[in-house]
Motif scaffolding. Structure first.
Motif, mmCIF file in Angstrom:
data_model
loop_
_atom_site.group_PDB
_atom_site.id
_atom_site.type_symbol
_atom_site.label_atom_id
_atom_site.label_comp_id
_atom_site.label_asym_id
_atom_site.label_seq_id
_atom_site.Cartn_x
_atom_site.Cartn_y
_atom_site.Cartn_z
ATOM 1 N N GLY A 107 9.786 -3.010 8.421
ATOM 2 C CA GLY A 107 9.001 -2.437 7.805
ATOM 3 C C GLY A 107 8.892 -3.528 6.369
ATOM 4 N N GLY A 108 8.988 -4.870 6.455
ATOM 5 C CA GLY A 108 8.976 -5.479 5.417
ATOM 6 C C GLY A 108 7.867 -5.856 4.946
ATOM 7 N N PHE A 149 9.741 -5.143 1.591
ATOM 8 C CA PHE A 149 8.666 -5.582 1.204
ATOM 9 C C PHE A 149 10.039 -6.998 0.025
ATOM 10 N N GLY A 150 9.970 -5.796 -1.424
ATOM 11 C CA GLY A 150 11.183 -6.127 -2.263
ATOM 12 C C GLY A 150 11.804 -6.586 -1.186
ATOM 13 N N GLY A 199 13.398 2.991 -9.676
ATOM 14 C CA GLY A 199 12.942 1.549 -9.148
ATOM 15 C C GLY A 199 11.263 1.310 -8.629
ATOM 16 N N THR A 200 11.784 -0.060 -7.594
ATOM 17 C CA THR A 200 10.891 -0.660 -7.292
ATOM 18 C C THR A 200 10.948 -1.430 -6.417
ATOM 19 N N GLY A 201 9.795 -2.321 -5.974
ATOM 20 C CA GLY A 201 10.413 -3.024 -4.764
ATOM 21 C C GLY A 201 11.258 -4.422 -5.015
ATOM 22 N N GLN A 202 11.162 -4.950 -6.103
ATOM 23 C CA GLN A 202 11.137 -6.150 -6.687
ATOM 24 C C GLN A 202 13.513 -5.594 -6.861
ATOM 25 N N ASP A 203 13.386 -4.338 -7.436
ATOM 26 C CA ASP A 203 14.813 -3.519 -8.424
ATOM 27 C C ASP A 203 15.606 -4.398 -6.359
#
Ligand code: NDP
Length: 254
Positions: free
Chosen positions: A15-16, A22-23, A219-223
């Motif tokens: 699931g990347g 991705f995050g 939250g975000t993927g970056q988190d």
């Protein structure tokens, strides 16, 4: 910092190609890892691969439906074939089907369990001999706040994510002797395709998330990037069998 350096390491992120995966993949790529990202959608795979490759490392993608045993085994084999090794397995692919418990068909129940729990187990099962032979490795399994709490519209999802935490503990105790650390990450409410669908399906979800999350935001993927690097790196070598919330304080809120 060297302790967090992943140069020369190879990671699979299921699931990347979007959202949380991705995050996490971006964090691993920034720390120097080579990546195999896995999903069903070729376009999403290609777009994510292009963005991740910008970090400078090698990125490959693989199309597989992780609800079935053979594609999961093929995923592990593909990473070893292309990169010659495997160090890090991030089991992130997952789905949810939201309805009242009494309204699920057995096929819907099975679909959620197959992807979120059984596919994750098969990936660990297939990766184990590779990691053991390499002298160790890292497995990061994605749970959920539903590993800890219940809500009325997530029966198979909550069962699968509770299972992910218990499976993580069982594998951690079995494989510590092989220098394989197995940990779970429990995301809070993260803004992704999955939760955009949830917002559309569950009345007032946005307000409830903002109200209940001490950080006061989604939250975000970056988190999710930092926890991935930490659990994939030597910095976490004495940490195994844990389930770490990354949730803006959601689980701590009374
Ligand atoms: P998204 O729906 O944004 O992404 C899901 C990812 O999984 C996609 O890359 C998708 O790729 C892949 N995927 C789904 N089913 C399969 C399958 N059968 N075979 C292969 N790949 C598959 O979800 P999120 O990023 O939000 O969720 C990622 C993980 O985090 C899930 O396990 C989810 O349960 C968990 N989680 C999410 C939370 C959130 O708030 N967003 C909170 C707690 C946990 P493709 O479409 O190409 O198949």
């Amino acid at each position: 910092m060297q302790r967090f350096d992943l140069t020369g390491k190879v990671a699979i992120v299921t699931g990347g190609n979007g959202g949380i995966g991705f995050g996490m993949a971006q964090g691993l790529a920034d720390a120097g890892a080579s990546l195999l990202i896995v999903g069903r959608n070729a376009e999403k795979n290609a777009a994510a691969k292009a963005r991740l490759a910008a970090a400078g490392g090698r990125v490959e993608s693989f199309i597989a439906d992780l609800a079935q045993e053979q594609p999961v085994r093929d995923t592990i084999a593909d990473a070893v074939r292309r990169f010659g090794r495997l160090d890090i397995l991030v089991n992130n692919a997952g789905i949810n089907i939201r309805k009242a418990p009494q309204d699920y068909t057995l096929a819907e129940w099975q679909r959620v369990i197959d992807i979120n729990l059984t596919g994750l187990f098969v990936a660990c099962h297939a990766a184990y001999p590779v990691l053991r032979q390499a002298g160790g490795g890292k497995i990061i399994n994605i749970g959920s706040m539903m590993s800890l709490f219940g809500t009325p519209f997530v029966a198979p999802y909550a069962a699968s994510k509770g299972g992910v935490v218990q499976l993580t503990k069982a594998l951690a105790t079995a494989w510590a002797k092989d220098n394989i650390q197995v940990n779970a990450v429990l995301p809070g409410w993260i803004d992704t395709e999955l939760t955009q669908r949830a917002r559309a399906e569950v009345p007032k979800l946005n307000e409830r998330v903002l109200d209940r999350t001490p950080a006061g935001r989604w939250g975000t993927g970056q988190d999710m990037a930092g926890i991935a690097v930490f659990l994939a790196s030597a910095a976490s070598d004495f940490i195994t069998g844990t389930a770490i919330p990354v949730d803006g304080g959601f689980a701590a809120q009374g």
